[in-house]
Design an enzyme around this catalytic site. Structure first.
Site, PDB file in Angstrom:
ATOM      1  N   ARG A 115      57.693 -50.550  21.841  1.00  0.00           N
ATOM      2  CA  ARG A 115      56.362 -50.194  21.345  1.00  0.00           C
ATOM      3  C   ARG A 115      55.674 -49.255  22.330  1.00  0.00           C
ATOM      4  O   ARG A 115      55.050 -48.262  21.924  1.00  0.00           O
ATOM      5  CB  ARG A 115      55.511 -51.443  21.120  1.00  0.00           C
ATOM      6  CG  ARG A 115      55.932 -52.269  19.927  1.00  0.00           C
ATOM      7  CD  ARG A 115      55.026 -53.471  19.726  1.00  0.00           C
ATOM      8  NE  ARG A 115      53.696 -53.083  19.236  1.00  0.00           N
ATOM      9  CZ  ARG A 115      52.673 -53.912  19.143  1.00  0.00           C
ATOM     10  NH1 ARG A 115      52.796 -55.176  19.522  1.00  0.00           N
ATOM     11  NH2 ARG A 115      51.504 -53.490  18.696  1.00  0.00           N
ATOM     12  N   CYS A 154      47.155 -54.950  25.656  1.00  0.00           N
ATOM     13  CA  CYS A 154      48.341 -55.193  24.819  1.00  0.00           C
ATOM     14  C   CYS A 154      48.080 -54.506  23.487  1.00  0.00           C
ATOM     15  O   CYS A 154      47.600 -53.387  23.455  1.00  0.00           O
ATOM     16  CB  CYS A 154      48.565 -56.696  24.667  1.00  0.00           C
ATOM     17  SG  CYS A 154      47.100 -57.600  24.080  1.00  0.00           S
TER      18      CYS A 154
END
Length: 280
Positions: free
Chosen positions: A179, A238
């Site tokens: 990611r 995050c």
């Protein structure tokens, strides 16, 4: 005396249960049903979406899991029988990576000092023979909370934009590497990472069995990465400000001051036409 933010199942088994508030911190569509089927004896329930965030219609402002209003969180604590003097044990079923660490951070930010996360979660509790049941639990009556501010450091999108590529600061992205690299994005609309951010996946805080690595191992790892940058110049994020709390928990466990949480995280940054970096 300051207590460790992590508690092992064997230690919990030997504590006076009458002095504790035990919390099952759930996430996912069936989390509450799982709690009703089985939980640690005496555990009350909180939910990542309903109690630990106020989910917005548009994640552009604040990300997918912005913090709830202080008044709402105070009501949650009152319902759970938690106040500044409580000793709270938090666990989840995801190695503390979702609701467990988020609730730990929020409690500490609300001024509750005695908060510990159960190492290895409910899985380790079962393995060690702690009592598990489906009993209905009633919260203790406590003096009600009135929260005025969050007491742990946070930064916003403007701060991140100003410092992300400044070598005197550090932005830590705790998402998995694919990611961060921009090779996949299963949740948010844009793949990649904040320019200048470094990647330390939160799973690196854990052993293979889902328990936290020792404070000594974590300290050695992060001391090498953080070097001499002060906690006030470090921001952790995050996808939506939840799993970032896992790394904040690991850092305190390792003996570091808790750095800044960027709550909006990638879910906010990626929706605001900010620069995006990718790795080939």
């Amino acid at each position: 005396m300051k207590i460790s933010p992590i508690i092992n199942a064997e230690e919990l088994a030997n504590l006076n249960q009458d002095d504790l508030v035990i919390i099952d911190a759930g996430s996912g569509g069936s989390a509450y049903e799982k709690y009703l089927l089985e939980h640690l004896d005496g555990a009350l329930y909180v939910d990542i979406n309903n109690d630990l965030a106020e989910i917005p219609k548009d994640a552009k402002k604040g990300g997918r899991h912005p913090l709830p209003r202080l008044e709402k969180f105070a009501e949650t604590l009152n319902r759970l029988g938690i106040n500044q003097n409580s000793h709270v044990i938090v666990y989840d079923d995801k190695n503390a990576s979702i609701a467990g660490a988020r609730f730990w951070w929020m409690l500490r930010a609300a001024g509750v000092e005695k908060v510990q996360v159960l190492n290895g979660g409910i899985q380790k509790a079962k393995e060690k023979g702690l009592p598990i049941n489906s009993n209905t639990v009633t919260a203790k009556a406590v003096e009600k909370n009135s929260l005025k501010e969050w007491k742990l450091p946070m930064v916003d999108i403007n701060f991140i934009e100003d410092i992300s590529e400044n070598p005197e600061y550090m932005v830590i992205d705790v998402r998995e590497k694919d990611r961060y690299d921009g090779k996949t994005e299963p949740i948010d609309e844009v793949a990649g990472h904040i320019p200048g951010a470094i990647n330390i996946p939160f799973k690196e805080n854990l052993n293979n069995d889902g328990t936290f690595k020792s404070p000594e191992i974590l300290h050695e790892k992060y001391a090498e990465i953080l070097k001499n940058i002060g906690s006030n110049k470090i921001a952790v994020h995050c996808g939506s400000g939840v799993t970032a709390c896992h790394t904040l928990l690991a850092l305190e466990y390792a003996g570091f001051d808790i750095p800044n949480l960027y709550v909006g995280s990638w879910s906010e940054w990626s929706r605001n036409e900010k620069p995006v970096a990718k790795n080939n």
